[in-house]
Design a protein around this motif. Sequence first.
Motif, mmCIF file in Angstrom:
data_model
loop_
_atom_site.group_PDB
_atom_site.id
_atom_site.type_symbol
_atom_site.label_atom_id
_atom_site.label_comp_id
_atom_site.label_asym_id
_atom_site.label_seq_id
_atom_site.Cartn_x
_atom_site.Cartn_y
_atom_site.Cartn_z
ATOM 1 N N PHE A 1 -6.035 31.049 46.835
ATOM 2 C CA PHE A 1 -5.011 29.842 47.044
ATOM 3 C C PHE A 1 -3.492 30.571 47.217
ATOM 4 O O PHE A 1 -2.847 30.225 48.195
ATOM 5 C CB PHE A 1 -4.949 28.775 45.765
ATOM 6 N N ILE A 2 -3.437 31.276 46.367
ATOM 7 C CA ILE A 2 -1.918 32.090 46.498
ATOM 8 C C ILE A 2 -1.633 33.198 47.639
ATOM 9 O O ILE A 2 -0.667 33.203 48.251
ATOM 10 C CB ILE A 2 -1.889 33.088 45.125
ATOM 11 N N THR A 3 -2.839 33.785 48.073
ATOM 12 C CA THR A 3 -2.807 34.727 48.965
ATOM 13 C C THR A 3 -3.008 34.026 50.534
ATOM 14 O O THR A 3 -2.580 34.818 51.550
ATOM 15 C CB THR A 3 -3.508 35.832 49.041
ATOM 16 N N ARG A 4 -3.746 32.917 50.406
ATOM 17 C CA ARG A 4 -4.125 32.455 51.772
ATOM 18 C C ARG A 4 -3.087 31.997 52.512
ATOM 19 O O ARG A 4 -3.190 32.615 53.862
ATOM 20 C CB ARG A 4 -4.995 31.189 51.454
ATOM 21 N N PRO A 5 -1.730 31.633 52.221
ATOM 22 C CA PRO A 5 -0.673 31.056 53.080
ATOM 23 C C PRO A 5 -0.275 32.520 53.896
ATOM 24 O O PRO A 5 0.210 32.481 55.120
ATOM 25 C CB PRO A 5 0.446 30.590 52.096
#
Length: 189
Positions: free
Chosen positions: A67-71
């Motif tokens: 969730f943190i690195t996906r953007p």
Amino acid sequence: MSKFTINRILTYFFRGLLFVVPFALTVYVIFQSLDWVDGLIPIDIPGLGLVVILSAVTLLGYLASFFITRPFFEFFERYFIKIPLVNIIYTSLKDLIGAFVGDQKKFNRPVLVKVDESGILLKVGFITNDSLEKLGMEGYISVYMPHSYAWSGNQFLVKQEYITPLKMSSTAAMKFVVSGGVSGLEDLK
């Protein structure tokens, strides 16, 4: 030597050929592919380049799942596809690879398509899109029909009434089509 002996020797030779050639070509293609991938990273230890590439791809897949690195990955991709020509190549390859290994596999619904009105001529294909209403083609669906003994195929827009679902796995259907109808049926139970 008698004609019977020569015929028997030829039969054994062709039977051996039938085993050796597909086996040897399969091993050769796999070896060449692995060797090519291994050579992408110039390391003098055979196989280490392959391990590094597989590890890096797996790590990137792992990071892209968070969730943190996906953007970050989505941001990079959004700007990457704005480059002319890159957009066409990248999105086409991404869609093709996603059709086989992604979360939304596309070649998983084998169908029979009536090629003529009488239904005498049928072709095996895979539904790739259930609705073409956005194209103003209500009642039509998109079907991909692979060619036998080739890494190619055609995409057709077909009226739904010409489609009949096949009662076989997509793997067996693809094997059946690509082999020209020679194999794939043995997978049916």
